[in-house]
Scaffold this motif. Structure first.
Motif, short mmCIF file in Angstrom:
data_model
loop_
_atom_site.label_atom_id
_atom_site.label_comp_id
_atom_site.label_asym_id
_atom_site.label_seq_id
_atom_site.Cartn_x
_atom_site.Cartn_y
_atom_site.Cartn_z
N VAL A 1 6.90 6.34 -12.08
CA VAL A 1 5.64 6.90 -12.54
C VAL A 1 4.65 6.98 -11.38
N LEU A 2 4.91 6.21 -10.33
CA LEU A 2 4.06 6.23 -9.14
C LEU A 2 4.76 6.87 -7.94
N THR A 3 6.07 6.66 -7.80
CA THR A 3 6.77 7.09 -6.59
C THR A 3 7.50 8.41 -6.71
N GLY A 4 7.75 8.89 -7.92
CA GLY A 4 8.43 10.17 -8.12
C GLY A 4 7.44 11.30 -8.32
N GLY B 1 19.93 7.70 -8.01
CA GLY B 1 19.98 9.13 -7.75
C GLY B 1 18.86 9.61 -6.86
N ASP B 2 18.21 10.71 -7.28
CA ASP B 2 17.19 11.32 -6.43
C ASP B 2 15.84 10.61 -6.53
N ALA B 3 15.79 9.47 -7.24
CA ALA B 3 14.56 8.68 -7.26
C ALA B 3 14.31 8.00 -5.92
N TRP B 4 15.37 7.89 -5.09
CA TRP B 4 15.21 7.32 -3.75
C TRP B 4 14.76 8.43 -2.81
N THR B 5 13.61 8.24 -2.20
CA THR B 5 13.02 9.25 -1.32
C THR B 5 12.61 8.60 -0.01
N PRO B 6 12.29 9.38 1.02
CA PRO B 6 11.77 8.79 2.25
C PRO B 6 10.51 7.97 2.02
N GLU B 7 9.68 8.35 1.05
CA GLU B 7 8.47 7.57 0.74
C GLU B 7 8.82 6.22 0.13
N ALA C 1 0.80 -1.22 0.00
CA ALA C 1 0.00 0.00 0.00
C ALA C 1 0.84 1.27 0.00
N LEU C 2 2.02 1.25 0.62
CA LEU C 2 2.81 2.47 0.73
C LEU C 2 3.44 2.90 -0.59
N SER C 3 3.29 2.09 -1.63
CA SER C 3 3.77 2.55 -2.94
C SER C 3 3.00 3.79 -3.40
N TRP C 4 1.85 4.07 -2.77
CA TRP C 4 1.02 5.22 -3.13
C TRP C 4 1.31 6.45 -2.27
N GLY C 5 2.37 6.42 -1.48
CA GLY C 5 2.66 7.52 -0.57
C GLY C 5 2.86 8.86 -1.26
N ALA C 6 3.57 8.89 -2.38
CA ALA C 6 3.82 10.16 -3.07
C ALA C 6 2.53 10.72 -3.64
N VAL C 7 1.67 9.86 -4.18
CA VAL C 7 0.38 10.32 -4.70
C VAL C 7 -0.46 10.91 -3.56
N ALA C 8 -0.46 10.24 -2.41
CA ALA C 8 -1.21 10.76 -1.26
C ALA C 8 -0.72 12.15 -0.88
N ARG C 9 0.59 12.33 -0.86
CA ARG C 9 1.14 13.65 -0.50
C ARG C 9 0.72 14.71 -1.52
N GLU D 1 1.18 13.51 -12.03
CA GLU D 1 0.26 13.24 -13.13
C GLU D 1 -0.85 12.29 -12.68
N VAL D 2 -0.50 11.29 -11.85
CA VAL D 2 -1.51 10.37 -11.34
C VAL D 2 -2.50 11.12 -10.44
N ALA D 3 -1.98 12.00 -9.57
CA ALA D 3 -2.87 12.77 -8.69
C ALA D 3 -3.83 13.63 -9.51
N ARG D 4 -3.33 14.27 -10.56
CA ARG D 4 -4.21 15.08 -11.41
C ARG D 4 -5.26 14.20 -12.09
N ALA D 5 -4.86 13.01 -12.52
CA ALA D 5 -5.80 12.12 -13.19
C ALA D 5 -6.91 11.66 -12.26
N VAL D 6 -6.59 11.33 -11.00
CA VAL D 6 -7.64 10.88 -10.09
C VAL D 6 -8.56 12.02 -9.69
N LEU D 7 -8.02 13.23 -9.59
CA LEU D 7 -8.88 14.36 -9.26
C LEU D 7 -9.82 14.69 -10.43
N ARG D 8 -9.32 14.58 -11.66
CA ARG D 8 -10.20 14.78 -12.82
C ARG D 8 -11.28 13.70 -12.84
#
Length: 296
Positions: free
Chosen positions: A275-278, A176-182, A41-49, A284-291
């Motif tokens: 495409v999900l975590t960065g 590189g910077d693809a590694w994040t706390p999320e 489930a935590l793969s969606w952390g960046a989208v949630a933020r 783009e995913v967040a914009r798509a779900v809000l639309r």
């Protein structure tokens, strides 16, 4: 990372674990988000933020993974689709936006077909469109071709959490910077057991059944039978950050996407994971779900 709450809902054979990132407004839309074949489930952390409280995001650990690892079989895409329907029912009245990444996109499409009227528009993230399995491959060869190193990880042991972090830090998709706390939190949620023999919490038999199930005709055809509109957000690059992603315009044409009720959105310079975590992909995913949440 932003705070979330954990809860469980009854499903066949036990309880499904899920995370909820609440919206700031009680009347905000609800998005039900499904992870990939060896994810959680935590793969969606960046989208949630990046939703920034404009929607409530609910993401389950699918059957056989992370906090839902104890759920027994039968596994398979249809079983996940029915679990998702049970979770949606527990969230209360009203249709929810259904989103899925990778295998989760196939689950989302099949859930919408099996349970029409329960879900609003779909958002498919680098998944949902598939191709028939090559007839010359065995089930194990097919799994290796589909998820390769991810399947190998399930049989590995790790001395501690630092070793697991090092394993994932070496993955080209998270350079590189693809590694994040999320990403760190998502990866560590998968790890279980005691030192010095910790391992992935994914049940191999669940992953094996689900992987083969992605090639079943009812799963492959679901995206062509959707009762609702959908958006496909697809990554330019692949699972190992290679130039060729799972999709491109010619592959989508071969899969019949132009004739479906699915709008395709390409995201440049992201891979199957980022495409999900960065931020670029998750934005783009967040914009798509809000639309998708806006009534039409």
């Amino acid at each position: 990372m932003i705070p979330y709450e954990e809860f469980r809902v009854p499903v066949t054979g036990g309880e499904l674990a899920a995370l909820r990132w609440p919206a700031t407004d009680a009347d905000a839309p609800v998005v039900l988000a499904l992870h990939g074949i060896t994810a959680n489930a935590l793969s969606w952390g960046a989208v949630a933020r990046l939703l920034a409280g404009r929607a409530t995001l609910v993401a389950p650990d699918l059957r056989g993974r992370a906090a839902s690892a104890a759920l027994p079989g039968p596994y398979g895409i249809a079983a996940h689709a029915d679990d998702v329907a049970a979770l949606a029912g527990a969230l209360g009245p009203g249709r929810v936006v259904l989103a899925g990444h990778s295998m989760g996109a196939f689950v989302a499409a099949l859930a919408a077909v099996r349970h029409p009227g329960l879900f609003g528009p779909l958002v498919l993230v680098d998944g949902g469109f598939g191709f028939p399995a090559p007839t010359h491959l065995s089930a194990d060869e097919l799994l290796t071709a589909v998820i390769g190193p991810a399947m190998e990880r399930l049989s590995m042991t790790f001395a501690d959490r630092a070793a697991y972090r090092a394993f994932w830090r070496a993955h080209p998709a998270f350079a590189g910077d693809a590694w994040t706390p999320e990403v760190e939190a998502y990866v560590q949620r998968d790890l279980t057991g005691e030192e010095p023999a910790m391992r992935s919490g994914c049940r191999p038999e669940a992953v094996r059944t689900d992987g083969v199930g992605l090639f079943h005709e009812d799963v492959l055809s679901a995206v062509h039978r959707l009762p609702v509109e959908a958006t496909l957000v697809w990554a330019q690059r692949g699972l190992m950050d290679e130039e060729q992603g799972l999709y491109d315009e010619s592959r989508l044409a071969a899969a019949g996407q132009p004739a479906t009720n699915v709008r395709a959105v390409r995201v440049a310079d992201v891979n199957h994971y980022t495409v999900l975590t960065g931020d670029r992909g998750a934005g783009e995913v967040a914009r798509a779900v809000l639309r998708a949440a806006v009534p039409r």
